[in-house]
Design a protein around this motif. Sequence first.
Motif, short mmCIF file in Angstrom:
data_model
loop_
_atom_site.label_atom_id
_atom_site.label_comp_id
_atom_site.label_asym_id
_atom_site.label_seq_id
_atom_site.Cartn_x
_atom_site.Cartn_y
_atom_site.Cartn_z
N LEU A 156 1.12 -0.97 0.22
CA LEU A 156 -0.22 -0.05 -0.19
C LEU A 156 0.95 1.65 0.24
N GLU A 157 2.17 1.38 0.62
CA GLU A 157 3.17 2.39 0.22
C GLU A 157 3.17 2.73 -1.09
N ALA A 158 3.12 1.59 -2.10
CA ALA A 158 2.70 2.07 -2.95
C ALA A 158 2.00 2.99 -4.12
N MET A 159 0.66 3.19 -2.96
CA MET A 159 -0.42 3.43 -3.60
C MET A 159 -0.48 4.95 -4.80
N GLN A 160 -1.07 5.49 -5.60
CA GLN A 160 -0.59 6.28 -5.87
C GLN A 160 -1.73 7.86 -5.50
N GLU A 161 -1.23 8.94 -6.13
CA GLU A 161 -2.24 10.06 -5.63
C GLU A 161 -2.88 10.07 -5.48
N PRO A 162 -4.86 10.39 -4.80
CA PRO A 162 -6.05 10.48 -5.36
C PRO A 162 -6.32 11.28 -6.14
N ASP A 163 -7.47 10.59 -6.79
CA ASP A 163 -7.82 11.53 -8.38
C ASP A 163 -8.44 12.59 -7.50
N ARG A 164 -8.51 13.20 -6.49
CA ARG A 164 -9.00 13.77 -6.27
C ARG A 164 -9.82 14.24 -4.35
N THR A 165 -10.15 14.94 -3.61
CA THR A 165 -10.62 14.83 -2.63
C THR A 165 -11.54 16.03 -2.11
N TYR A 166 -12.75 15.14 -1.07
CA TYR A 166 -13.92 15.81 -0.81
C TYR A 166 -13.65 15.96 0.67
N PRO A 167 -13.89 17.26 1.60
CA PRO A 167 -14.12 18.76 -0.03
C PRO A 167 -13.26 18.71 -0.43
N GLU A 168 -12.60 19.48 -1.47
CA GLU A 168 -11.97 19.81 -2.09
C GLU A 168 -10.79 20.71 -2.00
#
Lengths: 168, 168
Positions: A156-168
């Motif tokens: 899981l340390e290789a998990m990429q950045e999220p597509d977005r966050t909420y709230p932005e």
Amino acid sequence: MDPTVPDLGIDIPEISQIAFVVRDIEDGMDRFGGVLGLGPWEIYRFEPPTLTDTTYRGEPHDYSMILALTFVGETMIELIEPLEGPSIYTEHLDEHGEGLHHVACFAFDDTEAVVREFEEAGMPVLQSGVFGEVPYWYFDTQEQLNGVVFETATNLEAMQEPDRTYPE
Amino acid sequence: MDPTVPDLGIDIPEISQIAFVVRDIEDGMDRFGGVLGLGPWEIYRFEPPTLTDTTYRGEPHDYSMILALTFVGETMIELIEPLEGPSIYTEHLDEHGEGLHHVACFAFDDTEAVVREFEEAGMPVLQSGVFGEVPYWYFDTQEQLNGVVFETATNLEAMQEPDRTYPE
């Protein structure tokens, strides 16, 4: 001890994640945020080309979903909205509606060995895939674990950045 | 933000407990112990005279259950076998069978205020009781929390010794 119960000899170090299936991820984030104060959320689209090697009940199978992740203390909370294709998430919505879906542990020393132990004990991989460099496996544990689906994943340390966050 | 979603302004500090309904507590302990290595378990009979002030959907109501508790890391795992009387546990068995039932937080600074906030926001107490000196409340959150039942309790430091442990 009931001799028909599998004895894997694994030692689960933590409950890493509790996951809920929802029909609409925005609605889920609004509700868990409004009622329990959960968030901010990191949102991931689990779909090709980042999502690969997807299987379902032992066969290659296409499905995709959108995830929202946050933490409550040390526990990861996951909301899952299924997108394309039948999956264990659409099954859950069809059979039970929205709600608690599975628990997961991502903290095994040797996750591949745990996967083999489940398979050899008669709890085959129910659904799996690789998201970027993060492989995950759900096991067909409902009969052996009183209705509960169990998941593990590694790297899981290789998990990429999220597509977005909420709230932005 | 959907204006129909309640906004309680509570801040949940941790997921204290994940709970599963089972038909037979011994079977549940054997299965969760054999497959995931959970245990040892502390077992409590929640029934009169230690269990008092039981309510269900806003009315006084008799029900009882047997619980088995253990920890995985910091998370309390609870198995519940309903004994006498209809309850939210028998409802779950009737509607969904065994499985994940609720999540709980026992770490609020002012639990009574949280109970009032839920009630005032249209999520009344679904089931409650007092075990010894430990009051607990389940809220009718299934509509507002995408199918999820939420519980809180307080004064857990006054919890009495278990009736027995398993393995002994």
